[in-house]
Design an enzyme around this catalytic site. Structure first.
Site, PDB file in Angstrom:
ATOM      1  N   PRO A  88       7.670   5.397  14.728  1.00 16.34           N
ATOM      2  CA  PRO A  88       7.782   6.011  13.396  1.00 16.34           C
ATOM      3  C   PRO A  88       9.179   6.606  13.179  1.00 16.34           C
ATOM      4  CG  PRO A  88       5.789   6.758  14.522  1.00 16.34           C
ATOM      5  CD  PRO A  88       6.593   5.993  15.528  1.00 16.34           C
ATOM      6  N   ARG A 157       9.535 -16.677  11.519  1.00 13.59           N
ATOM      7  CA  ARG A 157       9.587 -17.562  10.355  1.00 13.59           C
ATOM      8  C   ARG A 157      11.022 -17.951   9.996  1.00 13.59           C
ATOM      9  NH1 ARG A 157      10.977 -15.122   5.634  1.00 13.59           N
ATOM     10  NH2 ARG A 157      10.004 -16.690   4.311  1.00 13.59           N
ATOM     11  N   ASP A 172      14.802 -16.533   0.205  1.00 10.80           N
ATOM     12  CA  ASP A 172      13.896 -15.491   0.668  1.00 10.80           C
ATOM     13  C   ASP A 172      14.007 -14.253  -0.210  1.00 10.80           C
ATOM     14  OD1 ASP A 172      12.246 -16.126   2.634  1.00 10.80           O
ATOM     15  OD2 ASP A 172      13.516 -15.492   4.287  1.00 10.80           O
TER      16      ASP A 172
HETATM   17  C1  LIG Z   1      10.425   5.758  21.870  1.00 11.67           C
HETATM   18  O1  LIG Z   1       9.482   5.255  20.940  1.00 11.67           O
HETATM   19  C2  LIG Z   1       8.166   5.629  21.107  1.00 11.67           C
HETATM   20  O2  LIG Z   1       7.850   6.405  21.958  1.00 11.67           O
HETATM   21  C3  LIG Z   1       7.151   4.995  20.175  1.00 11.67           C
HETATM   22  O3  LIG Z   1       5.889   5.657  20.344  1.00 11.67           O
HETATM   23  C4  LIG Z   1       4.907   5.460  19.391  1.00 11.67           C
HETATM   24  C5  LIG Z   1       3.929   6.434  19.246  1.00 11.67           C
HETATM   25  C6  LIG Z   1       2.928   6.251  18.287  1.00 11.67           C
HETATM   26  C7  LIG Z   1       2.881   5.092  17.518  1.00 11.67           C
HETATM   27  C8  LIG Z   1       3.853   4.139  17.703  1.00 11.67           C
HETATM   28  C9  LIG Z   1       3.785   2.870  16.896  1.00 11.67           C
HETATM   29  O4  LIG Z   1       4.770   2.780  15.905  1.00 11.67           O
HETATM   30  C10 LIG Z   1       4.429   3.300  14.662  1.00 11.67           C
HETATM   31  O5  LIG Z   1       3.476   4.046  14.491  1.00 11.67           O
HETATM   32  C11 LIG Z   1       5.299   2.879  13.556  1.00 11.67           C
HETATM   33  C12 LIG Z   1       6.331   1.968  13.647  1.00 11.67           C
HETATM   34  N1  LIG Z   1       6.860   1.861  12.401  1.00 11.67           N
HETATM   35  N2  LIG Z   1       6.213   2.698  11.566  1.00 11.67           N
HETATM   36  C13 LIG Z   1       5.255   3.314  12.255  1.00 11.67           C
HETATM   37  C14 LIG Z   1       4.876   4.295  18.644  1.00 11.67           C
END
Ligand SMILES: COC(=O)COc1cccc(COC(=O)c2cn[nH]c2)c1
Length: 242
Positions: A88, A157, A172
């Protein structure tokens, strides 16, 4: 292109082997390898997370497990990887990112869960390889797996031979920086709604103008940020302000 995905839910990524991507895999255009993170745990409970230093809610994924997993996965193929961690807090994944990734020999995806992966994992590998934390949107998922499906589809794609009918990348959506306008097909009238006359006129100049106007109009209405981001030379004199 080789794609590796490290996740505690390898089953979630099964769709990567189906349909569009299935054909691309069969054609050898894309090689997908799934790896269960728990394979690199050593305790009976196969623990992958622990409490966060500094307190606070949730759990953090342990660096030792991720380090052993990524070392092993990276070493399993000689092609130099770009590590991609859906997050996120990542930089926005856009069509430009997809185009850049489509030129990579190998992508290794690390699927985080809980409150995320111990930051030292990204910091460690960033010293050896390109590591991108990317966001597919401003919302929080339970884990990175769904984001991997989105990213892989957007990238695959673009690879030559993956799509049956290769749309020219220039057509696109987003490639000219605008949203695509409305599309129509037969019948000419459907539930009392007629297809815009100009599209049946055969006047290709007028059709191109009409489509550009609809794209500008829609972009101005739905994504003014994209319009503002357009480089100066992208709007020509005929593009009235929308
Ligand atoms: C160093 O990076 C991390 O630790 C990533 O950790 C997490 C934790 C919880 C959820 C996520 C999945 O990604 C999203 O939620 C996400 C991606 N795009 N929008 C929402 C990933």
């Amino acid at each position: 292109m080789r794609i590796d995905v490290v996740t505690i839910f390898p089953g979630y990524l099964a769709p990567l082997r189906e349909s569009l991507l299935g054909r691309a895999a069969d054609a050898g255009l894309i090689e997908v390898a799934l790896h269960d993170l728990r394979s690199w745990t050593h305790d009976v409970h196969q623990t992958v997370d622990d409490a966060p230093y500094g307190g606070g809610p949730g759990m953090v994924m342990r660096p030792q497990v991720w380090g052993e997993a990524l070392d092993a996965v990276i070493a399993s193929d000689s092609r130099p990887p770009r590590l991609v961690v859906p997050a996120p807090a990542g930089r926005s994944f856009t069509q430009a990112t997809a185009r850049a990734y489509a030129t990579e020999q190998r992508l290794v995806f690390a699927c985080g869960r809980y409150e995320g992966i111990d930051q030292r994992v990204v910091d460690h590998y960033s010293r050896q390889f390109p590591v991108d934390e990317v966001s597919i949107g401003d919302y929080v998922l339970v884990g990175g797996e769904a984001a991997v499906l989105v990213i892989v589809e957007a990238v695959a794609r673009l690879l030559p031979g993956v799509l049956g009918n290769p749309r020219s990348a220039a057509e696109d959506s987003f490639s000219d920086g605008l949203l695509e306008g409305p599309a129509y097909t037969r019948p000419e009238v459907w539930r009392g709604q007629a297809v815009p006359e100009v599209l049946r006129s055969g006047n290709h100049g007028a059709i191109a103008r009409w489509r550009r106007d609809r794209a500008l109009e829609r972009t101005a209405k739905r994504r003014p940020d994209l319009l503002a981001a357009l480089p100066e030379d992208r709007l020509d004199a005929a593009d009235q302000a929308f």
